[in-house]
Write an enzyme that holds these catalytic residues in place. Structure first.
Site: not given
Length: 224
Positions: A61, A63, A74, A184
């Protein structure tokens, strides 16, 4: 929503997306800080038309801090400090391409080349990661987008980073596409599990696959 049909309209103009957007608007109206901004919620789709996609990078999801989320998984603006997950992504790019410079933190160059930077949840409340994860984004946008790409395109690369992203593997036809999995890139999991993100080699693997099928590879760095 988008005015121009770029292949995603059947998803983004759906009743399901409308309902989630309505709920998000209600959260903003009562004073909740929701990221990214309203105009950037569908930026990943606006950046990368359906026909243009070559690689899909699936995030979690957005930031959760002000000024960071911009609608691309990202990515952050050039005026924002690089988050630790993005630092680890850039470290892997440098490991695979040691003589080149890392890309811009907005990841605009990736999006321009057909890298679809999709979060599984398109909005988040400030400081509360995953709070919107069960509010319908996956059913309204993420799963339909992945299934459309998987079913209507050929020889794409899907990068699934982390266990939540891996749950979408079932929506992808691995006979037609390359699916790459790793932990991740967050500091807590970058080196964890039997398939760590650190050293995964995904960027070069993607380009080898694309080239094999006569598709232009991605320039992952500022200097090839």
């Amino acid at each position: 929503m988008m005015k121009r049909d770029n292949g995603w309209d059947s998803i983004l103009r759906s009743a399901a997306c409308f309902e989630v957007l309505k709920w998000v608007a209600g959260q903003r109206k009562i004073g909740k800080r929701v990221y990214p901004s309203e105009e950037d919620v569908f930026r990943a789709f606006k950046d990368c038309s359906f026909e243009k996609v070559r690689v899909v990078i699936l995030g979690q999801d957005p930031y959760t801090h002000e000024g960071q989320a911009m609608g691309r998984a990202f990515a952050v603006s050039e005026s924002t400090d690089i988050p630790r997950s993005l630092k680890n992504i850039f470290a892997e790019v440098r490991r695979e391409y040691p003589n080149a410079e890392e890309p811009e933190r907005t990841l605009q160059s990736w999006a321009n080349q057909g890298v679809f930077l999709l979060n599984t949840t398109l909005t988040v409340e400030e400081g509360r990661s995953n709070l919107h994860a069960d509010e319908g984004w996956k059913e309204a946008a993420t799963i339909p987008a992945l299934k459309k790409l998987s079913g209507e395109r050929e020889h794409l690369v899907f990068m699934l980073w982390g266990r939540p992203a891996e749950t979408f593997e079932r929506d992808l036809d691995q006979r037609r596409h390359l699916v790459l999995k790793a932990s991740h890139p967050s500091p807590l999991s970058v080196a964890r599990t039997a398939a760590p993100f650190r050293g995964c080699g995904h960027f070069r693997k993607a380009n080898v696959y694309l080239s094999k099928h006569g598709i232009e590879p991605i320039i992952w760095t500022d200097a090839p």
